[in-house]
Design an enzyme around this catalytic site. Structure first.
Site, PDB file in Angstrom:
ATOM      1  CE  LYS A 101      -4.203  -1.729   2.234  1.00 44.32           C
ATOM      2  NZ  LYS A 101      -5.213  -1.496   3.311  1.00 44.32           N
ATOM      3  CG  LEU A 141      -2.305 -14.025   5.925  1.00 40.86           C
ATOM      4  CD1 LEU A 141      -3.575 -13.798   6.743  1.00 40.86           C
ATOM      5  CD2 LEU A 141      -1.206 -14.597   6.803  1.00 40.86           C
ATOM      6  CG  ASP A 173     -13.158   1.099   6.244  1.00 45.74           C
ATOM      7  OD1 ASP A 173     -14.326   1.187   5.849  1.00 45.74           O
ATOM      8  OD2 ASP A 173     -12.225   0.711   5.523  1.00 45.74           O
ATOM      9  CD  GLU A 210     -11.397 -10.859   5.766  1.00 44.92           C
ATOM     10  OE1 GLU A 210     -12.164 -10.206   5.022  1.00 44.92           O
ATOM     11  OE2 GLU A 210     -10.752 -10.341   6.713  1.00 44.92           O
ATOM     12  CG  ASP A 256      -9.100  -3.278   4.707  1.00 45.42           C
ATOM     13  OD1 ASP A 256      -8.232  -2.434   4.447  1.00 45.42           O
ATOM     14  OD2 ASP A 256     -10.250  -3.235   4.260  1.00 45.42           O
TER      15      ASP A 256
END
Length: 530
Positions: A172, A278, A343, A348, A363
């Protein structure tokens, strides 16, 4: 640069920790005349829908007493790892391959990322102090790139990067300067993902003992030599030059246009976060689940107005009536609140590990957007379910003991504090032991100001500790004099320390009080807690 301290991130974590301690019924102390007045049952949220709906009782999940409506389940690490599951399949489907697979798995010749994957358990991504993680972090910082592609997930530019040792990671790039803070009127959905937030979230998650954020580092790449020249056709088509600098905008649904590119700096470099990818195929398939307290951009959610939402909607779902997922949601709420990350739409977990699998903390790019604002909505899972893991509560309670330890270390000029100990069986009521003080009192003329960082950055102290310091600073007998008299009882006395050290202790008491009082001036009654 990556190595600089983000002052705002540190402040927002400490400020959020104080608010969270208040939520858990830790008493706050006000000082109208520098005296202690204890106020019980403080509700920092002040809104009916966010108060606990269980008569103020916070349930702590302990192995011997499961909370109501949640089946008892051990959350300790077991031997079920992705590596073990893989070997079980080999044993069933192709026994002849088992010996080779076992010898390869134990070999130190395997790259760190491969050994990291095999050790992922149903409780955490990695164990505390696992040396493989340090190897992996080193590889993320140093391994040469072999290929660059576009990462399709999300609404912002992300790159998939492959390395020479076979490791893959998600990059990112930088979007905001270090001191930038998102304006209050700016909706978080319209904000860029912050690369520093991803790095900080990994460190915070590890410090909290969760270990559910994949290893993440900051890294600087040469935009042209390392990224453009190794990019595939899709991402290469989005590179262009603007005002003499190489830029890229990538491919994604919302913010990947020439109107919001990422451009190289004056040296031709680009900074960003690099998170190990991952395993996603075969035995390590991940399941994405909608977060029951997830937000949308436009529509108000039921949990925002219904204080009984947890009992009526969340605890009735099969995925939260057994296994560890409900408790993991509480841990996730703690991380998101401390990092001010509102956010969180989904989570998961590893499908093959089932209901025993921990929830991944992925995230985190929208964390640390604002240092002056607490995202109280992140705490709704805790305030509505009134549920928290005892181990998480223990860690938060120990924060105040860390401040006391900082006081001792500063007064004794002990900068050699690497760890602390406490009695496991006493849980959250155990104090932190002040062991290993052999490097104290080395210098009388030097004040180890770094010892005060926990206090100066968190602006937090026990009121009783503050009162004691004030007593010694303004009383007829100083702390240095009292220490001198106490030491005279020792068999190696009457002189254990040189007189200059007693004077140094008194000097440091005055310095420490000045620092705490400045915190009180800036933050009022949030500074002194009992």
């Amino acid at each position: 640069m990556i190595g600089r301290n983000n002052k705002f991130s540190i402040i927002v974590i400490c400020h959020a920790l104080v608010t969270l301690l208040l939520l858990l019924n830790v008493t706050i102390v006000e000082l109208p005349n520098r005296r202690s007045i204890v106020t019980d049952g403080v509700d920092p949220l002040r809104t009916p829908s966010s108060r606990c709906s269980c008569n103020g009782a916070m349930s702590l999940h302990i192995e011997t007493g499961p909370p109501k409506a949640v089946e008892k389940v051990s959350t300790r690490r077991t031997n079920k790892t992705l590596g073990n599951l893989f070997r079980e399949v080999i044993e069933k489907e192709s026994p002849s391959m088992l010996k080779d697979a076992a010898s390869a798995s134990s070999s130190r010749s395997l790259p760190a990322w491969r050994r990291f994957e095999e050790r992922i358990s149903d409780a955490e991504l990695y164990e505390m102090n696992d040396p493989v993680v340090e190897e992996l972090l080193h590889d993320l910082r140093t391994q040469p790139i072999t290929a660059v592609g576009n990462w399709p997930g999300g609404f912002h530019l992300k790159l998939s990067i492959a390395f020479a040792n076979g490791m893959k990671a998600i990059f990112k790039p930088i979007r905001r300067d270090l001191d930038y803070e998102t304006p209050l009127e700016f909706h978080y959905f319209s904000e860029f993902d912050l690369h520093r937030a991803e790095v900080a979230a990994f460190h915070l998650d590890r410090l909290l003992g969760f270990r559910r954020v994949p290893p993440t580092v900051g890294r600087v790449f040469d935009m042209k030599e390392e990224l453009q020249r190794r990019s595939d056709e899709t991402i290469n088509a989005t590179f262009y030059t603007s005002s003499g600098r190489l830029c890229v905008y990538g491919v994604c649904p919302a913010f990947c246009t020439k109107a919001s590119p990422v451009c190289a700096d004056a040296r031709g470099n680009v900074e960003g976060s690099l998170q190990v990818m991952l395993p996603r195929d075969g035995m390590a398939t991940m399941v994405s689940q909608r977060h029951p307290y997830g937000r949308t951009t436009m529509t108000a959610q039921k949990w925002e107005s219904d204080r009984l939402y947890c009992e009526s909607d969340v605890k009735t779902l099969p995925e939260y009536r057994q296994g560890r997922h409900l408790l993991d949601l509480m841990d996730m709420a703690v991380l998101d609140f401390l990092a001010a990350n509102s956010d969180r739409h989904q989570y998961e977990y590893f499908e093959k590990l089932g209901s025993r699998s921990f929830l991944l903390h992925l995230d985190n790019g929208k964390a640390f957007l604002r240092a002056r604002t607490d995202e109280l909505a992140c705490l709704y899972p805790i305030t509505q379910c009134c549920l928290l893991r005892a181990s998480t509560y223990d860690l938060l309670r120990h924060l105040l003991d860390l401040m006391d330890m900082a006081v001792l270390d500063f007064l004794a000029a002990n900068s050699d504090r690497h760890q602390y100990e406490y009695f496991e069986k006493l849980g959250s009521r155990s104090f932190l032991l002040h062991l290993d003080n052999g490097k104290a009192f080395l210098r009388a003329r030097t004040d180890e100001l770094a010892c005060l960082y926990p206090i100066t950055q968190c602006c937090l102290l026990r009121a009783s500790t503050y009162d004691l310091l004030r007593h010694f600073d303004g009383g007829p007998v100083t702390l240095g004099q009292t220490l001198n008299m106490s030491l005279r009882t020792e068999a190696i006395g009457p002189v254990v320390l040189a007189d200059r050290h007693f004077a140094a202790v008194d000097r440091r008491v005055t310095m420490l009080l000045a620092i705490v009082e400045e915190c009180v001036r800036m933050r009022g009654n949030r500074t002194l807690v009992e």
